[in-house]
Design a protein around this motif. Sequence first.
Motif, PDB file in Angstrom:
ATOM      1  N   GLN A  66       0.810  -1.215   0.000  1.00  0.00           N
ATOM      2  CA  GLN A  66       0.000   0.000   0.000  1.00  0.00           C
ATOM      3  C   GLN A  66       0.848   1.271   0.000  1.00  0.00           C
ATOM      4  N   GLN A  67       1.604   1.483   1.039  1.00  0.00           N
ATOM      5  CA  GLN A  67       2.385   2.721   1.148  1.00  0.00           C
ATOM      6  C   GLN A  67       3.673   2.449   1.903  1.00  0.00           C
ATOM      7  N   ILE A  68       4.755   3.027   1.422  1.00  0.00           N
ATOM      8  CA  ILE A  68       6.035   2.922   2.117  1.00  0.00           C
ATOM      9  C   ILE A  68       6.695   4.292   2.130  1.00  0.00           C
ATOM     10  N   VAL A  69       7.105   4.731   3.295  1.00  0.00           N
ATOM     11  CA  VAL A  69       7.767   6.027   3.471  1.00  0.00           C
ATOM     12  C   VAL A  69       9.185   5.758   3.951  1.00  0.00           C
ATOM     13  N   LEU A  70      10.153   6.299   3.235  1.00  0.00           N
ATOM     14  CA  LEU A  70      11.571   6.122   3.574  1.00  0.00           C
ATOM     15  C   LEU A  70      12.071   7.407   4.206  1.00  0.00           C
ATOM     16  N   SER A  71      12.497   7.329   5.445  1.00  0.00           N
ATOM     17  CA  SER A  71      12.841   8.522   6.216  1.00  0.00           C
ATOM     18  C   SER A  71      14.302   8.496   6.634  1.00  0.00           C
ATOM     19  N   ARG A  72      14.917   9.655   6.608  1.00  0.00           N
ATOM     20  CA  ARG A  72      16.286   9.785   7.095  1.00  0.00           C
ATOM     21  C   ARG A  72      16.419  11.066   7.901  1.00  0.00           C
ATOM     22  N   ALA A  73      17.463  11.132   8.717  1.00  0.00           N
ATOM     23  CA  ALA A  73      17.751  12.329   9.507  1.00  0.00           C
ATOM     24  C   ALA A  73      18.816  13.154   8.800  1.00  0.00           C
ATOM     25  N   ARG A  74      18.651  14.459   8.836  1.00  0.00           N
ATOM     26  CA  ARG A  74      19.644  15.327   8.195  1.00  0.00           C
ATOM     27  C   ARG A  74      20.874  15.535   9.085  1.00  0.00           C
ATOM     28  N   ARG A  75      20.683  15.510  10.389  1.00  0.00           N
ATOM     29  CA  ARG A  75      21.788  15.714  11.327  1.00  0.00           C
ATOM     30  C   ARG A  75      21.665  14.725  12.481  1.00  0.00           C
ATOM     31  N   ASP A  76      22.803  14.448  13.134  1.00  0.00           N
ATOM     32  CA  ASP A  76      22.775  13.588  14.308  1.00  0.00           C
ATOM     33  C   ASP A  76      22.543  14.426  15.558  1.00  0.00           C
ATOM     34  N   ALA A  77      22.596  13.798  16.705  1.00  0.00           N
ATOM     35  CA  ALA A  77      22.288  14.498  17.958  1.00  0.00           C
ATOM     36  C   ALA A  77      23.285  15.604  18.265  1.00  0.00           C
ATOM     37  N   GLU A  78      24.525  15.505  17.742  1.00  0.00           N
ATOM     38  CA  GLU A  78      25.537  16.542  17.963  1.00  0.00           C
ATOM     39  C   GLU A  78      25.532  17.621  16.890  1.00  0.00           C
ATOM     40  N   GLY A  79      24.621  17.518  15.926  1.00  0.00           N
ATOM     41  CA  GLY A  79      24.512  18.543  14.897  1.00  0.00           C
ATOM     42  C   GLY A  79      25.312  18.282  13.638  1.00  0.00           C
ATOM     43  N   ARG A  80      25.994  17.140  13.556  1.00  0.00           N
ATOM     44  CA  ARG A  80      26.766  16.839  12.355  1.00  0.00           C
ATOM     45  C   ARG A  80      25.853  16.407  11.213  1.00  0.00           C
ATOM     46  N   LEU A  81      26.211  16.811  10.002  1.00  0.00           N
ATOM     47  CA  LEU A  81      25.435  16.436   8.830  1.00  0.00           C
ATOM     48  C   LEU A  81      25.555  14.942   8.560  1.00  0.00           C
ATOM     49  N   LEU A  82      24.455  14.336   8.148  1.00  0.00           N
ATOM     50  CA  LEU A  82      24.426  12.919   7.826  1.00  0.00           C
ATOM     51  C   LEU A  82      24.126  12.737   6.347  1.00  0.00           C
ATOM     52  N   GLY A  83      24.744  11.724   5.753  1.00  0.00           N
ATOM     53  CA  GLY A  83      24.522  11.454   4.342  1.00  0.00           C
ATOM     54  C   GLY A  83      23.340  10.531   4.096  1.00  0.00           C
ATOM     55  N   ARG A  84      22.924  10.446   2.835  1.00  0.00           N
ATOM     56  CA  ARG A  84      21.822   9.569   2.444  1.00  0.00           C
ATOM     57  C   ARG A  84      22.332   8.138   2.312  1.00  0.00           C
ATOM     58  N   SER A  85      21.449   7.199   2.592  1.00  0.00           N
ATOM     59  CA  SER A  85      21.789   5.795   2.383  1.00  0.00           C
ATOM     60  C   SER A  85      21.919   5.526   0.886  1.00  0.00           C
ATOM     61  N   PRO A  86      22.876   4.699   0.493  1.00  0.00           N
ATOM     62  CA  PRO A  86      22.970   4.352  -0.946  1.00  0.00           C
ATOM     63  C   PRO A  86      21.740   3.604  -1.447  1.00  0.00           C
ATOM     64  N   LEU A  87      20.933   3.050  -0.532  1.00  0.00           N
ATOM     65  CA  LEU A  87      19.727   2.340  -0.943  1.00  0.00           C
ATOM     66  C   LEU A  87      18.655   3.283  -1.478  1.00  0.00           C
ATOM     67  N   LEU A  88      18.796   4.595  -1.213  1.00  0.00           N
ATOM     68  CA  LEU A  88      17.816   5.567  -1.692  1.00  0.00           C
ATOM     69  C   LEU A  88      18.094   6.027  -3.117  1.00  0.00           C
TER      70      LEU A  88
END
Length: 884
Positions: A484-506
């Motif tokens: 039916q529906q699938i939502v793929l979610s990621r975080a832009r930053r971690d708890a310390e404020g560092r930028l996070l990259g996208r998963s290669p699966l996306l």
Amino acid sequence: MTSAARATRIVYGRLAMRDARLTAARQGRHGLQIMTFEQAVVRLAGGFHQAIDAETLRDALQSVLPETDLGELDSIKTLPGMVAAAMDTLRKVWHSGAVLDDHLSEARRLDAIAHLEAAVLAQLPGDMLRPVDLLRVASARIHHAPAILGPVELYGLTELEPCWRSLLIELASVVPVRWVAGARAVPSWLEGSAIEIVTGPPTTPEQEVVSAATAYHEAIEALRWARALLASGVPASDIAIAAASPAEYDDHFVALRADANLDFHFVHGVRAVTTREGQAAAALADILVHGLSRTRVRRLATLCRDAKAFAPLPAGWIRVLPADAPLTKLAAWDRVLARVEPKDWPDGVDHNSELRAAAQLLDQGPAEARQAGEAFLEGRALAIWRKALASGPAPAIDISLGNLKQDDGQEACVSVAWLPAAELAACPRPYVRLLGMNSGRWPRSISEDRLIPDHIIPTNELDPLPVNLADRRDFQTIMATCDQQIVLSRARRDAEGRLLGRSPLLAGLGQERYLRRHAVPAHAFSETDRLMARPEEFALAPQATSADACWKDWQRPSLTAHDGVVRAGHPLLQQVLGRRHSASSLKLLLRSPQAFVWKYAFHWDAPEAGMEPLVLDALGFGNLVHRVLELAVQALDTAGGFSGANEVGIRAAIDQAVAHARGEWESEQAVPPKLIWQHTLEGARDTSIKGLSFLPDSMAAARSFGEVPFGGMVPKSDGALPWDAALPVPIPGTEFQIGGYIDRLDLSPDGTQANVIDYKTGKPPKAALRLNGGQELQRCLYAFAAKAMLGEHTSIRASLVYPRAQQELLLDDADGVMSVLTSYLKIAAESFVGGGAIAGPDAGGSYDDLAFALPANAAATYCKRKEAAMRERLAALAPLWEAE
């Protein structure tokens, strides 16, 4: 009635097991057995054989590790984490089908693992077998498979451990075996076997990629998404939220679930310490690992009030302990309990022995962890404690407790599921949201075994189903089975404020939608979320109305009710003025009326900085020096008089006083680490010697008294007093009564002269001061008190003595200064009763202990904004604030 013919369905994971059982019950399939493949092998092996479960393996390792010679691993076998590492290694060896004997000649490390395996197998019950042994027994009994298992169907699996593959292929020659893959990938090792492969086309769900601010924001958006689906009529059993590794989100969902009031099930369990029983076990572990303290014992007693060790103690027994005593040593408990009498206990019965026995057991530390658990815990908390002891060494019991999980009590088949991706791949749901789609988190990186590194046995041989490939396989399975529906979610930053990259699966899944942290949600997940998203509705709530009015009043330059303006003659103001006052309380009344109300009417106090300070603050050091001086003065007076003592006698008295004060302080106060504490005591000793060696205008044959109480204050010791301390000391012309302790009083033999000395451990002021803007009241009030108690015929000399600088500040014209102070006290009382409980010049300053109750950065903003109105309201006191 449907057929009850025996059949077996093989599934993976707790959710798939529950879902399959519910489906079978609804279909009336009474002969259907639902189990994992390992359970099927055990059933086929028969003879009451068992697989080696995690709990039993942990217990065996805990028992044999200390006694087994592990060669080069011997130095680490008792470290925290060794049990978990050994479990992981042995399970990898057993499930991969690797045989240690084939590699023993390659490394001594494997010889150590083989020794450990042999010791574990000897410790295990005889009916528990390794996978290779179960496989051998099951293969010998495979002709019983039609009666024991019947037709076998493997449903929702994407892979199978290498150790079982040969038996599955052999089983297909005896009973019908179906591998129901659906849209999942089919393992290549099934090719050419007699196993029937059932496949199906992949699903085409609605897909969306989103990015949230942080992992916490991801959790919030996931609950909003679930709430929206529920509102649209989607049943909770069709909704799943998953991550490759849920641990990062577990604490967020535990907190948010309580506010959301959703049927939200943790399939993999919740951390034990998030429950009351787990907190009780954690409170006991905190004491055993980090040591005794009053705060820790109180927390344990609150959580375990019905424990065996606390059962003899009456309700409210914690009140017999001093509120400010840290009690971090058993000797401190002994000293405190020695002063507790039967009448001090709530029931009037002496329970000192029972409380000391409990403290003594807790003081034993991790060595008596098992006995302590039996004494202080019961029921589920005790079960958690025993499980934690089995999972790791006693000195690391707090770490073991933090890693334990337990069922959350929710029913999986009627709840929104929060689970690992591997379990969702085995039991798909129509509506799915995947969290943590960041590089390094999905797929996770592979790591070599902690005990058998890659150069001894290659990782791909020891672990043929590595986590990175499993994560990719699970992702592909979920994408192919969610219909039916699938939502793929990621975080832009971690708890310390560092930028996070996208998963290669996306890659190739389209552009992501940017979710703002404070955007208004279409569907709020909780009442709090709804009110925060609708400011106009929240503004009507009483709490919001009050907060908004307070904030607006704080921004106005005029004084309002939120600044301390109350109705004249308020009974609380009159009541607090009628208390017995000290120099400190009158200083607050003169310089910060609002703080005066907070401290003496509301009984607010500064928050404690911590259990054990690194160093004593200025106030603490001053109190320590005052106690040493008091004891030394008493000892010298008892020995024949202070004025006649020589330097050797003074030093001896101070050394004795330091030793006595040290014992008291360690019993009742928090002390710094040992080396710093010793240095602090040396500093107090040197300061005290200077204070007593410096005798300004000393009187011959005078008697000296230390910490002299007046105005109804209770004496701190049994030493002689120059007057009756119980008598009140009123200030003439006012309704004030004062009380306190004079640091030192020297009284001439004929009683006609008295020196009133107040010791200060800080730096002396650059100029001579009298009232110092209302901040220095001790000399004046103490001189007045001494005059009132000794009589008009006594000449009073009042001074401040700074021992470090060997300097004395004499108060000239004490009577005149007291007259001035009295007039200002009258003004302050009239203004206060008139409703002026407002901030004064000391509000928000560096030494304002109650600044936490003011707006943030009050000294630079709020106080400056209100200063003109405050000075206008308290104009009659302004001359005092500017006086020397």
